[in-house]
Write an enzyme that holds these catalytic residues in place. Structure first.
Site, mmCIF file in Angstrom:
data_model
loop_
_atom_site.group_PDB
_atom_site.id
_atom_site.type_symbol
_atom_site.label_atom_id
_atom_site.label_comp_id
_atom_site.label_asym_id
_atom_site.label_seq_id
_atom_site.Cartn_x
_atom_site.Cartn_y
_atom_site.Cartn_z
ATOM 1 N N LYS A 62 69.943 36.794 -4.987
ATOM 2 C CA LYS A 62 69.570 35.558 -4.284
ATOM 3 C C LYS A 62 69.096 34.446 -5.223
ATOM 4 C CE LYS A 62 68.333 37.513 0.229
ATOM 5 N NZ LYS A 62 67.307 37.571 1.286
ATOM 6 N N ASP B 255 67.305 32.387 5.572
ATOM 7 C CA ASP B 255 66.154 33.260 5.862
ATOM 8 C C ASP B 255 65.001 32.437 6.435
ATOM 9 O OD1 ASP B 255 67.250 35.702 5.102
ATOM 10 O OD2 ASP B 255 66.578 35.513 3.028
HETATM 11 N N1 LIG Z 1 64.386 40.582 8.551
HETATM 12 C C1 LIG Z 1 65.087 39.889 7.682
HETATM 13 O O1 LIG Z 1 66.060 39.181 8.036
HETATM 14 C C2 LIG Z 1 64.712 39.917 6.249
HETATM 15 C C3 LIG Z 1 65.186 38.922 5.365
HETATM 16 C C4 LIG Z 1 64.807 38.974 4.023
HETATM 17 C C5 LIG Z 1 63.997 40.023 3.584
HETATM 18 N N2 LIG Z 1 63.570 40.976 4.468
HETATM 19 C C6 LIG Z 1 62.711 42.077 4.032
HETATM 20 O O2 LIG Z 1 61.584 41.531 3.370
HETATM 21 C C7 LIG Z 1 61.102 42.477 2.426
HETATM 22 C C8 LIG Z 1 60.845 41.797 1.095
HETATM 23 O O3 LIG Z 1 62.060 41.325 0.549
HETATM 24 P P1 LIG Z 1 62.082 40.578 -0.883
HETATM 25 O O4 LIG Z 1 63.489 40.208 -1.122
HETATM 26 O O5 LIG Z 1 61.046 39.526 -0.950
HETATM 27 O O6 LIG Z 1 61.658 41.791 -1.849
HETATM 28 P P2 LIG Z 1 61.022 41.727 -3.299
HETATM 29 O O7 LIG Z 1 61.378 40.471 -3.999
HETATM 30 O O8 LIG Z 1 61.364 43.039 -3.935
HETATM 31 O O9 LIG Z 1 59.429 41.685 -3.040
HETATM 32 C C9 LIG Z 1 58.775 42.796 -2.548
HETATM 33 C C10 LIG Z 1 57.301 42.458 -2.297
HETATM 34 O O10 LIG Z 1 56.739 43.561 -1.592
HETATM 35 C C11 LIG Z 1 55.544 43.968 -2.260
HETATM 36 N N3 LIG Z 1 55.381 45.409 -2.068
HETATM 37 C C12 LIG Z 1 56.312 46.368 -2.294
HETATM 38 N N4 LIG Z 1 55.808 47.578 -1.989
HETATM 39 C C13 LIG Z 1 54.531 47.374 -1.561
HETATM 40 C C14 LIG Z 1 53.497 48.237 -1.107
HETATM 41 N N5 LIG Z 1 53.677 49.558 -1.037
HETATM 42 N N6 LIG Z 1 52.317 47.677 -0.735
HETATM 43 C C15 LIG Z 1 52.144 46.341 -0.790
HETATM 44 N N7 LIG Z 1 53.085 45.465 -1.217
HETATM 45 C C16 LIG Z 1 54.266 45.987 -1.600
HETATM 46 C C17 LIG Z 1 55.733 43.586 -3.705
HETATM 47 O O11 LIG Z 1 54.470 43.462 -4.286
HETATM 48 P P3 LIG Z 1 54.272 43.323 -5.889
HETATM 49 O O12 LIG Z 1 54.497 41.875 -6.192
HETATM 50 O O13 LIG Z 1 52.874 43.758 -6.111
HETATM 51 O O14 LIG Z 1 55.304 44.222 -6.527
HETATM 52 C C18 LIG Z 1 56.473 42.250 -3.551
HETATM 53 O O15 LIG Z 1 55.562 41.189 -3.314
HETATM 54 C C19 LIG Z 1 62.144 43.601 2.367
HETATM 55 O O16 LIG Z 1 61.684 44.672 3.151
HETATM 56 C C20 LIG Z 1 63.369 42.977 2.987
HETATM 57 O O17 LIG Z 1 64.207 43.933 3.601
HETATM 58 C C21 LIG Z 1 63.922 40.945 5.775
#
Ligand SMILES: NC(=O)c1ccc[n+]([C@@H]2O[C@H](COP(=O)([O-])OP(=O)(O)OC[C@H]3O[C@@H](n4cnc5c(N)ncnc54)[C@H](OP(=O)(O)O)[C@@H]3O)[C@@H](O)[C@H]2O)c1
Length: 294
Positions: free
Chosen positions: A73, A109
């Site tokens: 992305k 998004d």
């Molecule tokens: N529903 C939808 O349409 C949609 C759209 C986009 C994304 N999403 C979902 O949104 C989520 C995040 O996506 P992303 O692209 O932003 O991922 P990303 O860039 O990998 O970021 C993940 C974030 O989650 C935190 N994290 C991971 N494991 C954790 C835990 N056990 N406890 C607390 N914090 C934790 C990380 O914290 P750290 O910074 O400390 O590592 C980081 O801030 C995913 O689950 C994705 O599937 C859903």
């Protein structure tokens, strides 16, 4: 490729790594069918090193564009000819639109979350306090949707420095509504109207949560807890929020709306969100066979 009546075939893709378990093909194939368009949508595993070539391939005639998911992305931004204001502000593209050899990057998004929150009954009161959990691309999209919607946003993340980086990078469109980063214990739980989980905690793990449940008990009863995670359908965060008497929703609505908006950008067809949601109804079903190959 064309149908006997000359109707052209359209092609759209998901580029991700991994890509095999994406729900996007079933949504977009249902949308093509609903719109009466001869279109194909295929999820392709694209390694980071192959992204520039895969993006170039979108300039072919008949290609509508692509969705991008992890890890592409952010990396795609410099490969595109133009960016929407949302893609620029979020710093991430989840939708590439192809027109006459030109590639335009958008971020659906952010408006997808906005529309899902409307559907979930969230009332956008000017200056309301909202808390975003996480500091990745999804959190940046949430900050964009919420702060542009005149909400004061507090970003809370396991790694505080990443939340602080979001707040520092963010250019608020209206100085009256702020984005700040705080550790969980200092966030304004007592006055929050909305909590959005934009972290990946809980994804495919029913026991994981981004938040100690004691924080949920500090929220007012009217607060909505919106979890972007949709698998499992009820995350631990949602379970604990409901146990605390709060409203809680999973991220299926956002997933459906971001797809709806991407499909509209590609085709001009305004397919109802129910078509996308119905395609997601049984998440254990592998979905229809590909309508065509890339
Ligand atoms: N529903 C939808 O349409 C949609 C759209 C986009 C994304 N999403 C979902 O949104 C989520 C995040 O996506 P992303 O692209 O932003 O991922 P990303 O860039 O990998 O970021 C993940 C974030 O989650 C935190 N994290 C991971 N494991 C954790 C835990 N056990 N406890 C607390 N914090 C934790 C990380 O914290 P750290 O910074 O400390 O590592 C980081 O801030 C995913 O689950 C994705 O599937 C859903």
């Amino acid at each position: 490729m064309s149908l006997p009546d000359g109707t052209p075939a359209f092609h759209a893709f998901l580029y991700a790594d991994p890509a095999a378990h994406s729900l996007s093909p079933r949504m977009h194939r249902a949308a093509f069918a609903h719109a009466g368009l001869n279109g194909t949508y295929d999820a392709l595993r694209v390694a980071p090193a192959d992204l520039p070539g895969a993006v170039e391939a979108l300039r072919r005639p008949g290609v509508l564009g692509a969705n991008l998911s992890l890890p592409h992305k952010e990396a795609a931004l410099p490969l595109l000819d133009s960016l929407s204001s949302a893609a620029r502000a979020v710093g991430a593209v989840n939708t590439i639109v192809h027109r006459d050899g030109q590639l335009h990057g958008d971020n659906t998004d952010s408006p997808g979350l906005r529309d899902a929150l409307y559907d979930a009954g969230y009332i956008w009161e000017e200056g309301a306090e909202v808390i975003v959990l996480g500091a990745g691309g999804a959190a940046r999209a949430a900050v964009h949707a919420l702060n542009c919607g005149q909400q004061n946003v507090t970003v809370v993340n396991r790694t505080l420095e990443r939340a602080q980086a979001i707040a520092a990078d963010w250019h608020a469109p209206d100085a009256h509504f702020q984005v700040t980063a705080l550790p969980a214990h200092a966030a304004p739980w007592e006055s929050a109207a909305l909590v959005v989980n934009a972290s990946s905690a809980g994804l495919n793990d029913p026991d994981q949560t981004p938040l100690d449940a004691t924080f949920l008990t500090r929220l007012p009863a009217r607060t909505l807890v919106y979890d972007m995670v949709y698998k499992p359908a009820e995350t631990r965060l949602m379970r604990e929020a409901r146990a605390a008497g709060l409203n809680a929703e999973n991220g299926l609505g956002m997933l459906a709306h971001q797809a709806r908006l991407a499909f509209r950008a590609w085709t001009g067809a305004d397919v109802p969100v129910s078509v996308f949601l119905n395609a997601l109804t049984d998440l254990t079903d592998p979905g229809p066979a590909p309508a065509g190959s890339a």
